[in-house]
Scaffold this motif. Sequence first.
Motif, mmCIF file in Angstrom:
data_model
loop_
_atom_site.group_PDB
_atom_site.id
_atom_site.type_symbol
_atom_site.label_atom_id
_atom_site.label_comp_id
_atom_site.label_asym_id
_atom_site.label_seq_id
_atom_site.Cartn_x
_atom_site.Cartn_y
_atom_site.Cartn_z
ATOM 1 N N ARG A 32 -31.229 1.082 -16.136
ATOM 2 C CA ARG A 32 -30.860 -0.096 -16.905
ATOM 3 C C ARG A 32 -31.290 0.002 -18.356
ATOM 4 O O ARG A 32 -30.636 -0.536 -19.246
ATOM 5 C CB ARG A 32 -31.462 -1.352 -16.261
ATOM 6 N N LEU A 33 -32.423 0.668 -18.606
ATOM 7 C CA LEU A 33 -32.845 0.853 -19.993
ATOM 8 C C LEU A 33 -31.872 1.773 -20.723
ATOM 9 O O LEU A 33 -31.590 1.586 -21.909
ATOM 10 C CB LEU A 33 -34.261 1.433 -20.043
ATOM 11 N N ILE A 46 -35.545 -6.462 -17.220
ATOM 12 C CA ILE A 46 -34.886 -5.483 -18.085
ATOM 13 C C ILE A 46 -35.084 -5.845 -19.548
ATOM 14 O O ILE A 46 -35.432 -5.009 -20.381
ATOM 15 C CB ILE A 46 -33.386 -5.399 -17.766
ATOM 16 N N ARG A 50 -37.229 -3.573 -22.162
ATOM 17 C CA ARG A 50 -36.566 -3.051 -23.353
ATOM 18 C C ARG A 50 -37.299 -3.495 -24.619
ATOM 19 O O ARG A 50 -37.498 -2.705 -25.552
ATOM 20 C CB ARG A 50 -35.119 -3.532 -23.386
ATOM 21 N N GLU A 77 -32.202 5.312 -28.629
ATOM 22 C CA GLU A 77 -31.205 4.496 -27.922
ATOM 23 C C GLU A 77 -29.930 5.292 -27.655
ATOM 24 O O GLU A 77 -29.297 5.138 -26.606
ATOM 25 C CB GLU A 77 -30.896 3.250 -28.754
#
Length: 307
Positions: A32-33, A46, A50, A77
Motif C-alpha cells: 500500500r505504501l 496507511i 505514509r 516515491e
Amino acid sequence: MANDRVPSITPLQEAERIDREQPALLADLGARLFPRSQIVLDEATIASARAILFTLVGRIEAGLTGEDRNIAWPVIERNGLPQDSALLAFLLAHASWLRLVQRVGGGAAQRSNIWLAGLAAEDDGMLGRSALDLLSARSRPVPERLSGYRDLPAPLFRQLVKQVDAALTLEPGSDMPSNAADLIAGYNEADGLPYLAVRSAAQLASAGNTTEMRQPEKAGMDLFAGWLATELDAGWYDVVRILGEGGVRLMLLLRAAGFGLDEAGALIDQLGDPDNARALRSYAEIDRQAARRVLFARNSAPEQAHA
C-alpha cells in the motif's frame, strides 16, 4: 439452531491466527505504501504510515544536506524502497503508537511528567537521570516525535540514511558530497523513546514503583508499555502494537502481565478498545504462560529494547 453449528474458536487460537498473519500484514503495508496490487488494509493506518515515512525521509535528508528541500521523497516515491520487513514493522508500530497517544489523550502524560519531575528532583543518581532523559525525549520537537526519527533501531537508521543518500544522488545536478557516514556515526538508539521507556520502567519498578508502572494514567503510556516489555521480556514496540490494536491480543497481553479481570476491564476501557466485552468473555480461563507464548513466540517488532 444455526449458531450451534458454527465451530467455536478460543482466544488463544484467535491470537495465534493473528500472529501467523503478521508477515502478510507487513507485506500488505508495503504494497500500500508503494501500490502494486489491490489490497484491503485500514486506510487510517496507511495514511499514518505514509506520513511517518514522508516526515522521516525529510528529517534524514535535512541531516544529510543541512537544508529542508524534500528532494529525496519524490525520488523514493517514484522508485520505492526495498520491501524490508524491519522498516514496515517500524512504520506499523509507530503508527499504532501515535494513534494510542491520541486516543488516550494528554492528561496522563502531564500527570506523569509532574511525577517524573518530582523523582528527578529527589534523586541525583541513575533513577533521577533516567527520569530527566525520558522527560527530555517526551519534549522533543513535534516532527521528531511524529516521525520517530530518534526511535529507530540503529541498523534500520543506517539503512534509511543510505537509501535517502542514494535518492539524493539521483536528483539531476546533485554533486554535494555525502554526509551519510557522519550522520550514522552520530546516531544512538539509546536516545530513543523505546530504550528510555524500558530502562526507566525497569529502574522505577526496582525502586518500588511497580504500582505506578501498572497505571498508565500515572506512569504515562510510554512507561506503561516499558513496564509491560520488561515484565514479558518483549520489545517496547511489540507491546505498543498490541496496546493500540486492542481486541483479543490486548486481553491476552494484560492476562500475561498478571492483571485481574477488573483491572483488565478498566485498562481496556481506558485504551478505548470497542471490543471490550468480547475480549473479556474468557479472560479468567486463559493460562498466563500460554498467553505469553502466543503473543511473543516470534518477535515481529522493529526493536527489542532492554534496560
